[in-house]
Design an enzyme around this catalytic site. Structure first.
Site, PDB file in Angstrom:
ATOM      1  N   GLY A  62      14.245  29.682 -18.493  1.00 25.56           N
ATOM      2  CA  GLY A  62      14.904  30.859 -17.923  1.00 25.56           C
ATOM      3  C   GLY A  62      14.562  32.132 -18.686  1.00 25.56           C
ATOM      4  N   ARG A 103      20.417  38.130 -19.442  1.00 27.72           N
ATOM      5  CA  ARG A 103      21.674  38.674 -19.962  1.00 27.72           C
ATOM      6  C   ARG A 103      21.640  38.877 -21.480  1.00 27.72           C
ATOM      7  NH1 ARG A 103      24.913  34.135 -16.618  1.00 27.72           N
ATOM      8  NH2 ARG A 103      22.821  33.219 -16.710  1.00 27.72           N
ATOM      9  N   GLY A 152      14.908  28.595 -10.526  1.00 25.21           N
ATOM     10  CA  GLY A 152      16.199  27.931 -10.701  1.00 25.21           C
ATOM     11  C   GLY A 152      16.133  26.670 -11.550  1.00 25.21           C
TER      12      GLY A 152
HETATM   13  C1  UD1 Z   1      24.248  26.935 -15.435  1.00 30.23           C
HETATM   14  C2  UD1 Z   1      24.752  26.069 -14.280  1.00 30.23           C
HETATM   15  C3  UD1 Z   1      26.270  26.198 -14.183  1.00 30.23           C
HETATM   16  C4  UD1 Z   1      26.899  25.817 -15.519  1.00 30.23           C
HETATM   17  C5  UD1 Z   1      26.304  26.633 -16.667  1.00 30.23           C
HETATM   18  C6  UD1 Z   1      26.797  26.100 -17.994  1.00 30.23           C
HETATM   19  C7  UD1 Z   1      22.980  26.060 -12.571  1.00 30.23           C
HETATM   20  C8  UD1 Z   1      22.576  26.556 -11.242  1.00 30.23           C
HETATM   21  N1  UD1 Z   1      24.169  26.509 -13.034  1.00 30.23           N
HETATM   22  O1  UD1 Z   1      24.527  28.298 -15.129  1.00 30.23           O
HETATM   23  O2  UD1 Z   1      26.780  25.358 -13.165  1.00 30.23           O
HETATM   24  O3  UD1 Z   1      28.322  26.015 -15.444  1.00 30.23           O
HETATM   25  O4  UD1 Z   1      24.873  26.541 -16.655  1.00 30.23           O
HETATM   26  O5  UD1 Z   1      26.319  26.857 -19.049  1.00 30.23           O
HETATM   27  O6  UD1 Z   1      22.284  25.273 -13.150  1.00 30.23           O
HETATM   28  N2  UD1 Z   1      16.444  27.543 -16.413  1.00 30.23           N
HETATM   29  C9  UD1 Z   1      15.115  27.223 -16.278  1.00 30.23           C
HETATM   30  N3  UD1 Z   1      14.447  27.701 -15.208  1.00 30.23           N
HETATM   31  C10 UD1 Z   1      15.037  28.478 -14.257  1.00 30.23           C
HETATM   32  C11 UD1 Z   1      16.409  28.797 -14.414  1.00 30.23           C
HETATM   33  C12 UD1 Z   1      17.087  28.310 -15.506  1.00 30.23           C
HETATM   34  O7  UD1 Z   1      14.538  26.514 -17.116  1.00 30.23           O
HETATM   35  O8  UD1 Z   1      14.354  28.872 -13.304  1.00 30.23           O
HETATM   36  C13 UD1 Z   1      17.149  27.024 -17.605  1.00 30.23           C
HETATM   37  C14 UD1 Z   1      17.621  28.142 -18.522  1.00 30.23           C
HETATM   38  O9  UD1 Z   1      16.630  28.415 -19.504  1.00 30.23           O
HETATM   39  C15 UD1 Z   1      18.887  27.549 -19.124  1.00 30.23           C
HETATM   40  C16 UD1 Z   1      19.381  26.563 -18.055  1.00 30.23           C
HETATM   41  O10 UD1 Z   1      18.303  26.349 -17.180  1.00 30.23           O
HETATM   42  O11 UD1 Z   1      18.646  26.839 -20.314  1.00 30.23           O
HETATM   43  C17 UD1 Z   1      20.563  27.111 -17.273  1.00 30.23           C
HETATM   44  O12 UD1 Z   1      20.218  28.399 -16.768  1.00 30.23           O
HETATM   45  P1  UD1 Z   1      21.180  29.633 -16.918  1.00 30.23           P
HETATM   46  O13 UD1 Z   1      20.559  30.801 -16.280  1.00 30.23           O
HETATM   47  O14 UD1 Z   1      21.690  29.772 -18.281  1.00 30.23           O
HETATM   48  O15 UD1 Z   1      22.360  29.139 -15.950  1.00 30.23           O
HETATM   49  P2  UD1 Z   1      23.885  29.521 -16.013  1.00 30.23           P
HETATM   50  O16 UD1 Z   1      24.116  30.748 -15.211  1.00 30.23           O
HETATM   51  O17 UD1 Z   1      24.372  29.513 -17.378  1.00 30.23           O
HETATM   52 MG    MG Z   2      23.485  29.334 -19.247  1.00 25.45          MG
END
Ligand code: UD1
Ligand code: MG
Length: 469
Positions: free
Chosen positions: A21, A25, A86
């Protein structure tokens, strides 16, 4: 490193850490998982938990800042997510590495408080009860931003709804998804391609896998952890919160092993540090990059230690020690600066405004004030006066000097390296040593003092005879 627990089931489990990700933020140029909390990058904490749980086959999904992460974790296996579509899409990139039966354990790279014991418990529950997917959940006072666990009338989890997609009623649910899943690998492989993007962010949410498992007729269970284990770090406020909790976790375990920590809230010790019994750590002490501190030592306020060793009963005050070693029963500071390669023996005194670099100081030697010793070897029981400088650099090259046991180096001496001072030699104050000094001699190298009598009288007379202009 974290202690690894041998468990045949964990060894079969493939671990996936999501770290692709953008971490928008965080408002940072650095990949989110490389930000530090509790003395280690977020990713290290998650890796430690996996290791502790006995999962050795770990794939880290990277995308944003991939090169920086890859360079730092050379031994890790990676999958690459070229576009950030995602968390579900991130797992899709690791599909080729998900072979074999058993379970896949997925955790977000931004949850540093996750414990190895929790991972192990989730894997055991899934395997023992033949559950297709075990989710980690927690009850939060303020669940804002987290995905909510939506249960049916029978109490079973129906789906996870992201905060942004949730109805008002769903937003009132305080049970949240921690972003940590133990899923039967075969089912994960089958259902992942079925994820869709019909949500507020237009992304492939991994959370939707829960609904798909239910539709397929599978079973979904939950494992509840204390709220802090589920803390996801999305911004700097959560980073500070996680950091505080991790430092206090480290302090707690040290205190339970017999270390006195006066104020854990103001003490910053990384988890690779070892400290012996009955050592006292005052507030404002920072121990970084794996330090080894002996027993009955006293670390007074305001000292920073980076990858350094301190012996038993040694006291350190307001000083900085970088990649340095100090033996037992020594006193360091206040305001000493030990740079990489400084090795101080036992019963030494390294006092205020003393800088040491790439040098050895033998047992019982005293360097009490205002001195620089760089690239030199000082023997035992030497007295180094105030303001001594080892002149190790000629502007082009560095040179090394040696001072043998029992020597006395008078105040304001310059040792122009390379020189050797013999055992028991006495260097008079103010000497500039340019040649080797033999054993037991007095070396004096300063111009003789000249005294001009009545000089002030003449000066005063000269002044009064001058007519003002
Ligand atoms: C995510 C969860 C949410 C949970 C929360 C807990 C999803 C859709 N939502 O939200 O239900 O309550 O974590 O902390 O999963 N990532 C990737 N590739 C992407 C997008 C994200 O590798 O395209 C990774 C990010 O680096 C991160 C993780 O997935 O480590 C979660 O992504 P993040 O954007 O932090 O999701 P949250 O909004 O925190
Ligand atoms: Mg997160």
């Amino acid at each position: 490193m974290a202690r690894e627990v041998k468990d045949a089931r964990s060894e079969q489990t493939v671990g996936i850490i999501l770290a692709a990700g953008e971490g928008k933020r965080m408002q940072s140029d650095r990949p989110k998982v490389l930000h530090e909390a509790g003395g280690l990058p977020l990713l290290d904490w998650v890796l430690r938990a996996f290791t502790e749980a006995g999962i050795s086959n770990v794939v880290c999904v990277v995308g944003s800042g991939a090169d920086t992460i890859r360079a730092k974790y050379e031994d890790l296996s990676f999958a690459y997510q070229a576009e950030r579509l995602g968390s579900g899409h991130a797992v899709m990139q690791a599909l080729p590495q998900l072979t074999g039966p058993g379970y896949t354990f997925i955790a977000a790279g931004d949850m540093p408080l996750l414990r190895g014991s929790t991972i192990r418990a989730m894997i055991s529950e899934a395997e023992d009860q033949h559950i297709d997917c075990v989710l980690l959940t927690a009850e939060l006072e303020d669940p804002t931003g987290y995905g909510r666990i939506i249960r049916g009338d029978d109490g079973n989890v129906e789906m996870i709804v992201e905060h942004r997609d949730a109805t008002g009623e769903q937003q009132r649910v305080r049970e949240v998804n921690a972003s940590c899943y133990c899923i039967r690998t075969e089912l994960l492989r089958e259902l992942l391609p079925k994820l869709e993007t019909g949500n507020a962010q237009g992304e492939y949410y991994l959370t939707d896998i829960v609904r798909l498992i239910n539709e397929w007729g599978g079973t979904v269970g939950t494992h509840t952890a204390p709220w802090e284990e589920c803390l996801g770090v999305n911004d700097r406020v959560q980073l500070a919160e996680a950091s505080h909790l991790l430092y206090s976790r480290t302090c707690d375990s040290l205190m339970r092993s017999g270390v006195t920590i006066m104020d854990p809230a103001c003490t910053y010790i990384d988890p690779e540090t070892t400290i012996g019994r009955d050592t006292i750590v005052y507030p404002g002490v920072t121990l970084e990059a794996g330090c080894e501190i002996g027993s009955q030592a006293v670390l007074y306020p305001g000292s920073r230690f980076h990858h350094s060793k301190v012996g038993d009963r040694t006291e350190v005050q307001n000083s900085v020690l970088l990649e340095s070693e100090v033996g037992p029963d020594s006193r360091i500071g206040p305001y000493a600066y030990l740079r990489p390669g400084a090795k101080v023996g036992s019963h030494c005194r390294i006092g205020d405004f003393v800088e040491l670099k790439n040098c050895s100081i033998g047992d019982g030697t005293k360097v009490s004030h205002l001195t620089y010793i760089g690239d030199a070897d000082f023997g035992r029981d030497i007295n180094v006066g105030c303001g001594v400088v080892v002149v190790n650099y000629d502007g082009h090259d560095k040179f090394r000097s040696t001072v043998h046991d029992d020597a006395f180096i008078g105040c304001n001496t310059n040792l122009i390296s390379p020189v050797e001072v013999g055992r028991g030699a006495y260097i008079a104050a103010g000497t500039t040593v340019t040649e080797d000094v033999p054993e037991d001699v007095l070396a004096i190298g300063r111009s003789r003092q000249t005294v001009i009598p009545d000089w002030q009288d003449k000066r005063r007379k000269d002044k009064s005879s001058r007519t003002p202009t």
